[in-house]
Scaffold this motif. Structure first.
Motif, PDB file in Angstrom:
ATOM      1  N   UNK A   1       0.838  -1.205   0.000  1.00 33.93           N
ATOM      2  CA  UNK A   1       0.000   0.000   0.000  1.00 33.93           C
ATOM      3  C   UNK A   1       0.874   1.257   0.000  1.00 33.93           C
ATOM      4  N   UNK A   2       1.950   1.229   0.767  1.00 35.37           N
ATOM      5  CA  UNK A   2       2.858   2.382   0.811  1.00 35.37           C
ATOM      6  C   UNK A   2       3.483   2.644  -0.549  1.00 35.37           C
ATOM      7  N   UNK A   3       3.865   1.569  -1.244  1.00 34.81           N
ATOM      8  CA  UNK A   3       4.429   1.723  -2.583  1.00 34.81           C
ATOM      9  C   UNK A   3       3.412   2.336  -3.547  1.00 34.81           C
ATOM     10  N   UNK A   4       2.131   1.926  -3.395  1.00 38.40           N
ATOM     11  CA  UNK A   4       1.084   2.471  -4.248  1.00 38.40           C
ATOM     12  C   UNK A   4       0.884   3.964  -3.983  1.00 38.40           C
ATOM     13  N   UNK A   5       0.929   4.330  -2.718  1.00 36.73           N
ATOM     14  CA  UNK A   5       0.776   5.746  -2.360  1.00 36.73           C
ATOM     15  C   UNK A   5       1.946   6.551  -2.896  1.00 36.73           C
ATOM     16  N   UNK A   6       3.143   5.976  -2.799  1.00 32.11           N
ATOM     17  CA  UNK A   6       4.332   6.652  -3.322  1.00 32.11           C
ATOM     18  C   UNK A   6       4.205   6.851  -4.835  1.00 32.11           C
ATOM     19  N   UNK A   7       3.713   5.832  -5.540  1.00 31.90           N
ATOM     20  CA  UNK A   7       3.508   5.952  -6.987  1.00 31.90           C
ATOM     21  C   UNK A   7       2.444   6.987  -7.312  1.00 31.90           C
ATOM     22  N   UNK A   8       1.415   7.056  -6.469  1.00 33.17           N
ATOM     23  CA  UNK A   8       0.359   8.048  -6.669  1.00 33.17           C
ATOM     24  C   UNK A   8       0.927   9.461  -6.583  1.00 33.17           C
TER      25      UNK A   8
ATOM     26  N   UNK B   1      10.958  -2.739  13.814  1.00 32.49           N
ATOM     27  CA  UNK B   1      11.932  -1.898  13.115  1.00 32.49           C
ATOM     28  C   UNK B   1      11.712  -1.878  11.613  1.00 32.49           C
ATOM     29  N   UNK B   2      10.677  -2.557  11.118  1.00 37.49           N
ATOM     30  CA  UNK B   2      10.428  -2.648   9.677  1.00 37.49           C
ATOM     31  C   UNK B   2      10.307  -1.234   9.089  1.00 37.49           C
ATOM     32  N   UNK B   3      11.145  -0.863   8.109  1.00 35.66           N
ATOM     33  CA  UNK B   3      11.278   0.545   7.706  1.00 35.66           C
ATOM     34  C   UNK B   3      10.314   0.984   6.600  1.00 35.66           C
ATOM     35  N   UNK B   4       9.064   0.546   6.666  1.00 39.24           N
ATOM     36  CA  UNK B   4       8.114   0.960   5.641  1.00 39.24           C
ATOM     37  C   UNK B   4       7.968   2.480   5.635  1.00 39.24           C
TER      38      UNK B   4
ATOM     39  N   UNK C   1       3.847   4.274  10.035  1.00 39.05           N
ATOM     40  CA  UNK C   1       3.576   4.541   8.626  1.00 39.05           C
ATOM     41  C   UNK C   1       2.409   5.501   8.462  1.00 39.05           C
ATOM     42  N   UNK C   2       1.360   5.300   9.259  1.00 37.49           N
ATOM     43  CA  UNK C   2       0.185   6.175   9.193  1.00 37.49           C
ATOM     44  C   UNK C   2       0.548   7.610   9.575  1.00 37.49           C
ATOM     45  N   UNK C   3       1.414   7.765  10.568  1.00 33.61           N
ATOM     46  CA  UNK C   3       1.845   9.101  10.978  1.00 33.61           C
ATOM     47  C   UNK C   3       2.546   9.834   9.835  1.00 33.61           C
TER      48      UNK C   3
END
Length: 626
Positions: free
Chosen positions: A104-111, A282-285, A609-611
């Motif tokens: 989802x983060x990758x999709x938002x970044x692409x958006x 620690x997952x760096x999403x 991630x949400x923050x």
């Protein structure tokens, strides 16, 4: 939802052991959940796993490496516990959460990348490449590039883009092919040489024959826009280095945590779960979103404000500019010149017709104003560009058109009446353009220009930030007097040729970082020479590719906004980075001492991630919509 309905009651001890150990539950519930998780991790998450593999193969530690490691270790622990150890506390939901959040983060970044270029692509869809096709009668007609056929002849004036691939039939000069080939040094072109659609004719006019399967300037511009994000900013490179070091640190901390818990007498299973929790929290999403979202927000804000950016590093470089150079004509003025008067000892119509014929291959606003004043220009040949003007042959006579300095350059005579006319025109603030033939000046055309709205507010605002303001013009010093008298302008260079503008920019760069604002067509060499070039263009004119950013409105205020957007984008970067590290800073010590479980770690990782997402969606400028 099924994860929530089953696993969380298990974590809370709601289901009895007899229920959980039932073969029907193991086969009917655990089995499908394991299969579904396998599809999510290795199917949906394949792009992330593949990226991690490529990074490791290239000896690089990226965000995807740590995400993949966390997801696979969590998945592997759960599968092993289910298949061989018969444990009830499985973490398929955690593995799924890691992958889903990352995707989802990758999709938002692409958006955000799409939003950053939306303004440009929207205009490009409605734009067309213009071609000045030569007819059999030797006249020019304006058509769209799509209407050109192989073998057609078209005209390109100095400073214009070559609209289509082709071969030079007549004319010679230098061409900048940097946009297409990456070659920064302009190439000298002569009849018989091939030219590329999208390159820029720096000097010299060309007659070009359309080649086979010709590519248009618009095609090159589309490639430029879609590759807007290709080059990394300094912030992105720094973030990647931080992530690399962070990955080593987290993996090392997980190993140390596992070893420490074993040394303290805990079971291998308990020690492994604690180390796994460290990896998850620690997952760096969120770290992967820090720079793209901040830069993307800045780019889209700039586009909405009327200054689309062609190079995303502009947001980093613009704040370093300590010298701002403005061209006069077409920048501090509208560039919409008109013929105010003609003073000549000959017939005024003949002077205008000859001037229009000589200027027929020039793209300068002065040339356009003269051509617009004449309905039927005389035919001309043998064009030659000089430092201060142009000459051509009309009826076997060499005719010259340019600034008064052209007469000295050509060593032509200037009668006293013409000198007096030049003086009068300059005294009233108009621009004198001399026309002559047979070695003598014959007339003077007076042209008027209008200062651009609110130009004073712009230079005053930039000067107040302790930036040096410089103006360059090809006009006479007396014509530029209005600007030179303004207290916010530190220095004015007048009577400067296009080549001289580039030389001045090079000299100014020795003293600091230079940003130049000018006409993207006529100031192409100077814009290219500056550390950062901004071109004034019309709302639908996207034929400027030598600039780093474009001002598409009728005033210069968006250029001032660009500095504020850059500062606030940098501040947003710092905020995002702080929020991205907030969860690990708080959560890692708790995870290492066993104070949180893997599921709590997954929730905290998602919260971080949400923050970052919430902070990135906030407007950068007032009245900026999300």
């Amino acid at each position: 939802m099924f994860y929530l309905a089953f696993f969380y009651p298990v974590y809370l001890g709601i289901f009895p052991n007899t229920f959980l150990n039932n073969h029907i539950i193991v086969i009917g519930i655990y089995g499908p959940l394991a299969l579904f998780t396998t599809i999510i991790v290795f199917g949906v998450g394949f792009p992330i796993l593949r990226s991690a593999y490529i990074s490791l193969r290239d000896h690089r530690l990226t965000v995807d490496v740590l995400i993949s490691l966390s997801a696979i270790v969590t998945y592997g622990y759960s599968i092993t516990s289910l298949a061989f150890l018969g444990r009830q506390f499985l973490f398929f939901d955690v593995a799924t959460t890691i992958i889903v959040i990352a995707i989802v983060s990758n999709q938002i970044r692409a958006k955000y990348k799409r939003r950053a270029v939306r303004e440009l692509t929207g205009r490009l869809r409605n734009a067309e490449t213009t071609v000045y096709r030569l007819t059999d009668e030797g006249e020019t007609e304006t058509i769209a590039a799509e209407e050109c056929e192989e073998g057609d002849l078209f005209l390109v004036r100095p400073g214009e883009h070559i609209p289509l691939d082709g071969t030079i039939v007549d004319g010679q000069g230098t061409v900048n092919e940097a946009l297409i080939t990456g070659e920064a040094r302009p190439q000298r072109k002569r009849p018989g040489d091939d030219v590329i659609g999208g390159s820029v004719a720096i000097d010299g006019a060309f007659e070009i024959q359309v080649g086979e399967n010709a590519t248009s300037t618009l095609d090159q511009l589309r490639d430029l826009v879609w590759n807007l994000q290709a080059d990394q900013t300094n912030a992105e490179r720094l973030t990647n280095r931080v992530i690399s070091a962070y990955t080593v640190f987290v993996c090392g901390l997980a190993v140390v945590t596992f070893a420490a818990w074993l040394a303290l007498g805990e079971t291998g299973d308990s020690a492994f779960l604690t180390a796994l929790t460290v990896l998850i929290i620690a997952c760096p999403v969120s770290l992967s979103l820090v720079t793209p979202l901040a830069i993307g927000r800045g780019l889209s804000t700039a586009a909405d404000r009327g200054i689309p950016i062609l190079d995303q590093t502009v947001l980093e470089r613009i704040t370093d500019a300590d010298t701002i150079v403005f061209d006069k004509t077409g920048t501090l003025t509208t560039g919409e010149m008109h013929v105010a008067d003609v003073e000549t000892s000959e017939a005024a119509d003949e002077v205008l017709q000859r001037a229009a014929a000589v200027e027929s291959r020039s793209s300068h606003p002065i040339a356009a104003a003269i051509r617009a004043h004449v309905t039927e220009p005389t035919q001309s040949t043998d064009f030659e560009r000089h430092r201060y003007g142009v000459t051509a042959t009309i009826d076997r006579e060499t005719t010259a058109v340019g600034s008064p300095a052209l007469l000295d350059e050509l060593e032509w005579d200037c009668p006293p009446s013409i000198e007096e006319s030049i003086l009068h025109i300059r005294e009233r603030g108009d621009l004198p353009t001399v026309v002559g033939w047979n070695g003598e000046a014959t007339g003077v055309i007076a042209l008027s220009d209008t200062p651009r709205k609110r130009w004073e507010d712009v230079v005053e605002s930039l000067s107040a930030e302790n930036r040096r303001i410089v103006m360059i013009t090809g006009d006479d010093p007396r014509v530029a007097q209005q600007f030179e008298d303004h207290p916010a302008i530190d220095e004015v260079f007048a009577d400067i040729s296009p080549e001289g503008k580039e030389e001045i920019i090079q000299d100014l760069k020795k003293k600091g970082t230079v940003a130049m604002v000018g006409d993207g067509t006529n100031d192409a060499p100077a814009l290219t020479a500056a550390d950062l070039g901004v071109a004034m263009v019309s709302g639908s004119d996207f034929t400027v590719t030598v600039a780093d950013a474009l001002v598409t409105t009728d005033d210069l205020l968006p250029f001032v906004d660009l500095f504020e957007i850059a500062r606030k984008t940098r501040r947003r970067l710092v905020e995002n980075l702080t929020l991205a590290f907030l969860t690990p800073i708080i959560g890692l010590p708790l995870a290492a001492i066993g104070a949180v479980t893997p599921i709590v770690a997954a929730i905290l990782m998602s919260a971080g991630t949400i923050l970052v997402l919430a902070n990135s969606y906030r407007p950068i400028m007032s009245q900026d919509s999300a």
